[in-house]
Scaffold this motif. Structure first.
Motif, short mmCIF file in Angstrom:
data_model
loop_
_atom_site.label_atom_id
_atom_site.label_comp_id
_atom_site.label_asym_id
_atom_site.label_seq_id
_atom_site.Cartn_x
_atom_site.Cartn_y
_atom_site.Cartn_z
N ASN A 13 0.83 -1.20 0.00
CA ASN A 13 0.00 0.00 0.00
C ASN A 13 0.86 1.25 0.00
OD1 ASN A 13 -2.66 -1.25 0.20
ND2 ASN A 13 -2.04 -1.87 2.26
N LYS A 14 0.57 2.15 -0.94
CA LYS A 14 1.29 3.43 -1.01
C LYS A 14 0.26 4.55 -1.17
CE LYS A 14 5.79 1.95 -2.76
NZ LYS A 14 6.56 2.51 -1.63
N PRO A 15 -0.45 4.88 -0.09
CA PRO A 15 -1.49 5.90 -0.17
C PRO A 15 -0.92 7.30 -0.18
CG PRO A 15 -1.28 5.13 2.08
CD PRO A 15 -0.31 4.31 1.26
N GLY A 16 -1.81 8.25 -0.51
CA GLY A 16 -1.44 9.66 -0.40
C GLY A 16 -1.44 10.40 -1.71
N ALA A 17 -1.62 11.70 -1.61
CA ALA A 17 -1.57 12.62 -2.76
C ALA A 17 -2.55 12.23 -3.84
CB ALA A 17 -0.16 12.72 -3.31
N GLY A 18 -3.76 11.84 -3.44
CA GLY A 18 -4.78 11.52 -4.43
C GLY A 18 -4.38 10.37 -5.34
N ALA A 20 -1.46 9.59 -6.27
CA ALA A 20 -0.28 9.89 -7.09
C ALA A 20 0.98 9.17 -6.59
CB ALA A 20 -0.04 11.39 -7.13
N ILE A 21 1.10 8.96 -5.27
CA ILE A 21 2.29 8.31 -4.74
C ILE A 21 2.38 6.86 -5.23
CG2 ILE A 21 3.41 7.48 -2.62
CD1 ILE A 21 2.41 10.03 -1.24
N GLY A 22 1.27 6.15 -5.14
CA GLY A 22 1.25 4.77 -5.61
C GLY A 22 1.44 4.66 -7.11
N ALA A 23 0.80 5.55 -7.85
CA ALA A 23 0.91 5.52 -9.31
C ALA A 23 2.34 5.81 -9.76
CB ALA A 23 -0.04 6.55 -9.93
N THR A 24 2.99 6.75 -9.10
CA THR A 24 4.38 7.09 -9.45
C THR A 24 5.30 5.91 -9.19
OG1 THR A 24 4.01 9.44 -8.96
CG2 THR A 24 6.29 8.66 -8.97
N ALA A 25 5.13 5.26 -8.03
CA ALA A 25 5.97 4.11 -7.70
C ALA A 25 5.78 2.99 -8.72
CB ALA A 25 5.63 3.61 -6.29
N ALA A 26 4.54 2.77 -9.14
CA ALA A 26 4.27 1.70 -10.11
C ALA A 26 4.86 2.04 -11.48
CB ALA A 26 2.77 1.48 -10.22
N ALA A 27 4.71 3.28 -11.91
CA ALA A 27 5.21 3.68 -13.22
C ALA A 27 6.73 3.59 -13.28
CB ALA A 27 4.76 5.10 -13.54
N ARG A 28 7.40 3.80 -12.15
CA ARG A 28 8.86 3.78 -12.12
C ARG A 28 9.44 2.40 -11.81
NH1 ARG A 28 9.86 9.48 -8.77
NH2 ARG A 28 9.10 10.87 -10.43
N ALA A 29 8.58 1.43 -11.56
CA ALA A 29 9.05 0.08 -11.23
C ALA A 29 9.69 -0.58 -12.46
CB ALA A 29 7.90 -0.77 -10.71
N THR A 30 10.58 -1.51 -12.21
CA THR A 30 11.22 -2.25 -13.31
C THR A 30 10.16 -3.04 -14.08
OG1 THR A 30 13.23 -2.46 -12.00
CG2 THR A 30 12.98 -3.94 -13.89
N ASP A 32 9.51 -5.81 -15.44
CA ASP A 32 9.89 -7.21 -15.62
C ASP A 32 8.76 -8.18 -15.30
OD1 ASP A 32 9.72 -6.91 -12.90
OD2 ASP A 32 11.82 -7.39 -12.47
N GLY A 33 7.54 -7.64 -15.09
CA GLY A 33 6.39 -8.50 -14.82
C GLY A 33 6.19 -8.84 -13.36
N THR A 34 7.08 -8.38 -12.48
CA THR A 34 6.92 -8.70 -11.06
C THR A 34 6.18 -7.62 -10.30
OG1 THR A 34 9.06 -7.72 -10.48
CG2 THR A 34 9.05 -10.06 -11.07
N THR A 35 5.92 -6.47 -10.94
CA THR A 35 5.18 -5.38 -10.29
C THR A 35 3.93 -5.05 -11.11
OG1 THR A 35 7.19 -4.39 -9.36
CG2 THR A 35 5.25 -2.98 -9.53
N LEU A 36 2.80 -5.08 -10.45
CA LEU A 36 1.53 -4.67 -11.04
C LEU A 36 0.96 -3.52 -10.23
CD1 LEU A 36 -0.05 -8.18 -11.73
CD2 LEU A 36 1.00 -6.64 -13.40
N TYR A 37 0.05 -2.79 -10.84
CA TYR A 37 -0.55 -1.62 -10.19
C TYR A 37 -2.07 -1.75 -10.23
CZ TYR A 37 -1.96 3.29 -9.55
OH TYR A 37 -2.55 4.45 -9.11
N PHE A 38 -2.70 -1.70 -9.04
CA PHE A 38 -4.16 -1.69 -8.95
C PHE A 38 -4.60 -0.24 -9.13
CE2 PHE A 38 -8.34 -1.94 -6.92
CZ PHE A 38 -8.83 -3.10 -7.49
N ALA A 39 -4.95 0.12 -10.35
CA ALA A 39 -5.15 1.52 -10.71
C ALA A 39 -6.59 1.96 -10.53
CB ALA A 39 -4.73 1.73 -12.17
#
Length: 206
Positions: A13-18, A20-30, A32-39
């Motif tokens: 969980n990466k809450p905060g900033a509407g 945006a914090i979670g979305a930024t972390a997901a967009a910058r993740a490698t 390689d298929g090991t990171t998904l984002y519940f958008a």
């Protein structure tokens, strides 16, 4: 997902900033298929219009994987309130402009935008009251301390069925499958049919 895939899936969980914090972390993740984002639609549709310095690209930053669900909102009031539909509510507000408040979970979240859109489209002056704690907001509406609330169906459906809250209108494009008798807001206020959604996304290039 752990059961379906046979691997350990960690929810981070990466809450905060509407969102945006979670979305930024997901967009910058490698990618390689090991990171998904519940958008959320808030992160990918609303934020680009509401935030001046967005730290991720909602289109180029992600690859879509799967659509999960729509998220419809309900306009609710306490069970004993002397209104039965949205038209009554609008008439009551116009008779005492600026005297009725509506609980939302944030001024820039979907509920907050719905409250503002209702004012704009219906010519009303409901006062949005942001609550950081959704439970407190629901309790204040049930107790009559705040006249209205805008909540996702999943939060208030059981309380409506138990008679603790009254559903005034569904802010959705089609009738709710679980509550088909709740009138659509757009039938009273043209264009008031905003629906959120959830998707699984991956970092672009995955």
């Amino acid at each position: 997902l752990s059961d379906a895939w046979g691997v350990n899936v960690v929810i981070e969980n990466k809450p905060g900033a509407g969102n945006a914090i979670g979305a930024t972390a997901a967009a910058r993740a490698t990618p390689d298929g090991t990171t998904l984002y519940f958008a959320t639609s808030a992160a990918l549709v609303l934020n680009p219009f509401l935030m001046a310095n967005l730290t991720y690209d909602p289109i180029a930053g992600f690859a879509p994987v799967a659509f999960i669900a729509k998220s419809s909102q309900l306009i609710v009031t306490r069970s004993g309130a002397p209104v039965s539909n949205l038209a009554d509510l609008i008439a009551q507000e116009k008779a005492r402009s600026g005297s009725l408040s509506v609980v939302v979970d944030g001024p820039r979240n979907l509920a907050g935008l719905i409250a503002l859109a209702l004012n704009q489209k219906a010519g009303t002056n409901f006062i949005p009251v942001p609550y950081n704690n959704i439970t407190s907001g629901v309790q204040d509406v049930m107790a009559g301390r705040v006249e209205l609330g805008v909540y996702s169906v999943s939060i208030v459906e059981s309380l409506i069925r138990e008679g603790n809250l009254k559903a005034i209108a569904a802010v959705a494009d089609t009738p709710l499958a679980s509550m088909p008798n709740v009138p659509l807001a757009k039938d009273t206020v043209k264009g008031l049919d905003y629906t959120g959604w959830f998707m699984v996304m991956a970092p672009a290039g995955t």
